[in-house]
Structure formats: structure tokens, C-alpha cells
Design an enzyme around this catalytic site. Structure first.
Site, mmCIF file in Angstrom:
data_model
loop_
_atom_site.group_PDB
_atom_site.id
_atom_site.type_symbol
_atom_site.label_atom_id
_atom_site.label_comp_id
_atom_site.label_asym_id
_atom_site.label_seq_id
_atom_site.Cartn_x
_atom_site.Cartn_y
_atom_site.Cartn_z
ATOM 1 C CB ALA A 90 -4.036 -44.403 -65.453
ATOM 2 C CD1 TRP A 91 -3.526 -49.156 -62.699
ATOM 3 C CD2 TRP A 91 -2.968 -51.212 -63.380
ATOM 4 N NE1 TRP A 91 -4.182 -50.043 -61.888
ATOM 5 C CE2 TRP A 91 -3.857 -51.322 -62.281
ATOM 6 C CE3 TRP A 91 -2.492 -52.379 -63.971
ATOM 7 C CZ2 TRP A 91 -4.275 -52.537 -61.774
ATOM 8 C CZ3 TRP A 91 -2.899 -53.604 -63.462
ATOM 9 C CH2 TRP A 91 -3.779 -53.676 -62.373
ATOM 10 N NE ARG A 131 3.410 -45.984 -56.723
ATOM 11 C CZ ARG A 131 3.040 -46.706 -57.768
ATOM 12 N NH1 ARG A 131 2.103 -46.253 -58.579
ATOM 13 N NH2 ARG A 131 3.601 -47.866 -58.013
ATOM 14 C CG ASP A 145 -5.770 -43.419 -62.190
ATOM 15 O OD1 ASP A 145 -6.986 -43.692 -62.195
ATOM 16 O OD2 ASP A 145 -4.878 -44.289 -62.299
ATOM 17 C CG HIS A 152 -4.196 -46.733 -58.734
ATOM 18 N ND1 HIS A 152 -3.377 -46.513 -57.655
ATOM 19 C CD2 HIS A 152 -3.371 -47.090 -59.753
ATOM 20 C CE1 HIS A 152 -2.112 -46.732 -58.002
ATOM 21 N NE2 HIS A 152 -2.087 -47.089 -59.275
ATOM 22 C CD GLU A 160 -4.160 -45.253 -54.790
ATOM 23 O OE1 GLU A 160 -4.130 -44.263 -55.524
ATOM 24 O OE2 GLU A 160 -3.564 -46.324 -55.064
#
Length: 315
Positions: A284-285, A232, A256, A282, A261
């Protein structure tokens, strides 16, 4: 009959099946903060990702009975207000246990082996002018025998630890403000800071963990250490990180996530154009396999709640 409203459909790039009970359905590609109440006016079930739900907002949505989060984190939802109003909140569990750790090590390997710096030198013609077959202009370090410090002992932290051990690394799980697991040996936070060659963050953002890494913590780390944050934005004081990199307090970082955001009003990390810092948006997921697992569990959560057998509740 339930009315299901998906506020941020464009946040997921895979097929989302409809719930298997009688319902009406509505979706919006995206939802701004001032559109939340109008979009959810008639909803009994809301599907959200990063949209916030405050007590003030919930007070204007008397029909809302369930919130299904298309993510693990729920820091933008007033959980206490949901409990008070009898609104069930369910999140996603264990969907990113492979994709996030893989992203962590993509960053780690690139930074430990100085891939960005070497690529930059090749683009500038340095190898082409070399007097021997290779360049030794930047250090390269193995992972074998190095220490990986992990803040966050949940499924993703453990997935990261498993890969680290596969590389022959020593793993330390840090005791921190959100530590809950009792089946993991935890090491004092300051010791993890001091001994880690790589420190990877995998804990939630809470009032207690916000800015958990500031300039004082960065000074306690090895000058050869890397800091990785795929958890986060807000866990690390971003201005302090810029200072630490400028002063060579640590060797590099891979992020990331940012505090806000998307970073429409800028961010100090956006201005770091240097080979020892990697910033990704953002993602990575966002492996296709992980995202499909997420959306399947998302609908499972809604169906389970409607059937009177709720799962993955955070309320």
C-alpha cells in the site's frame, strides 16, 4: 568521519542519494537477524527498514550513534534501550498520505461492488449464459451515505477520511489505546465498531493495540461491514478474522499486512481463497512517488542530525 550502513537496500526500489557530509558508506541488499551485529560493527549511522534492534544487539554496537528508519513504524526497535545508550532514532513522517488511502479505497471499492466475485463468474461463463443483459448474482453497495470508521487519527488516517468525505461518507475517528491527537473529535471505540460500514485501521502496533480486533470486536460489527488493515499485522487476530468470515459475521476484509512478513511459515489468511477477501503483499505504501519522498526524507533526517538540528526523532 561517520560510517553509514544501509542494512536493507533492496527494500527500496528508487534512487537513494548519498548524505551531503563527509562519510564512508556501505550497503547490503538484505540483512538477516544474525547478520545485524557483523554488518553494523563499524557503523555510526544505521539505515534500517524492518530489521530489529534489541537491547542485546545494541549492547554489541558501541559505535552506533544514530538509527535512520526507512519507514514510519518503529515497533521492532527497543526505543528505551536506544535512549539509554544515547542512540538517536528518526523515522519517516507523512510520506504515504496519498498512496495508502488510495490502496484502502481500491480494496473498499472492489469489495463493496463485489468485483472479484463478478470476475470469477465471468471466467466461469455465467454472464455468457445469462438470459438478460446483466447479472444480479452479488450485491453492490454505494459508498455515498455509508459510515467509515477510522482507527488512527494521524496523517494517513486523515488522508483516508478526506477521500471518504469526497465519496459523501460519514467519518468517525475511534478513540483507542494510542490516541494522541487533540484536534480530532474521537468517538468511543465500541460505537465505531457498531456503526461503521467500513472500518479502516491506521494506528501503530504497540502492546496496547496488539489484537485490538478479535472475535468479540468482530461480533460487534455489522454483518454488512468491511474490515481494512493497511497499518500493521498484529492489530487483528488473524484466526479470529478467518472465523468471522466463515461465520459471516462481517461481509469481507482487505489486508495489506500480516503478523509475520514475509509469511515463510504460512498464515491462516494465505488460505482464504474467497471473493470477499483481498490480501496484498505489504505494498500500500509503495507507489513510486511515495517511495521517492520517503528516501529523500530519510537522508534529510541523517543530514539534519549530523548538522546538530535533528528532526523526526522518536527518542
Amino acid at each position: 568521519m561517520h560510517h553509514v550502513v544501509f542494512l536493507e537496500r533492496d527494500s527500496l526500489k528508487v534512487k537513494v542519494r548519498r548524505p551531503g557530509f563527509e562519510h564512508t558508506y556501505e550497503e547490503h541488499a538484505r540483512t538477516n537477524d544474525d547478520q545485524v551485529v557483523p554488518h553494523l560493527q563499524n557503523a555510526t549511522v544505521a539505515i534500517i527498514n524492518k530489521v530489529g534492534l534489541s537491547e542485546e544487539t545494541l549492547a554489541q554496537l558501541p559505535k552506533l550513534k544514530m538509527v535512520a528508519i526507512a519507514a514510519t513504524g518503529y515497533d521492532r526497535i527497543d526505543i528505551a534501550a536506544c535512549r539509554k545508550r544515547g542512540v538517536a532514532v528518526a523515522n519517516i513522517r507523512n510520506y504515504a498520505i496519498h498512496t495508502v488511502p488510495e490502496h484502502v479505497f481500491a480494496m473498499v471499492l472492489a469489495l463493496r461492488r463485489n468485483l472479484l466475485a463478478y470476475r470469477q463468474e465471468i471466467e466461469q461463463g455465467a454472464w455468457q449464459k445469462s438470459e438478460q443483459f446483466c447479472l444480479f448474482t452479488h450485491s453492490i453497495s454505494e459508498l455515498f451515505g455509508a459510515t467509515m470508521g477510522i482507527v488512527g487519527e494521524g496523517a494517513i488516517g486523515r488522508g483516508t477520511a478526506a477521500i471518504a468525505r469526497g465519496f459523501g461518507m460519514r467519518v468517525l475517528f475511534a478513540y483507542h489505546a494510542s490516541s494522541k491527537k487533540k484536534d480530532v473529535v474521537l468517538t468511543p471505540f465500541d460505537q465505531v465498531l457498531a456503526e461503521s460500514d467500513i472500518l479502516s485501521l491506521h494506528c501503530p502496533l504497540t502492546p496496547a493495540t496488539r489484537d485490538m480486533i478479535g472475535i468479540n470486536e468482530l461480533r460487534r460489527m455489522k454483518r454488512s461491514a468491511l474490515l481494512i488493515n493497511t497499518a500493521r499485522g498484529g492489530l487483528v487476530n488473524e484466526s479470529a478474522l478467518v472465523r468471522a468470515l466463515d461465520e459471516n459475521l462481517i461481509a469481507g476484509a482487505g489486508f495489506d499486512v500480516l503478523t509475520t512478513e514475509p509469511p515463510t511459515n504460512g498464515n491462516p489468511l494465505l488460505d482464504l481463497h474467497r471473493p470477499n477477501f483481498i490480501l496484498t503483499p505489504h505494498v500500500a505504501w509503495a507507489a513510486a512517488e511515495a517511495m521517492q519522498f520517503l528516501v529523500d526524507q530519510l537522508i534529510d533526517n541523517i543530514e539534519a542530525w549530523v548538522a546538530g538540528k535533528p528532526q523526526n526523532l522518536v527518542t
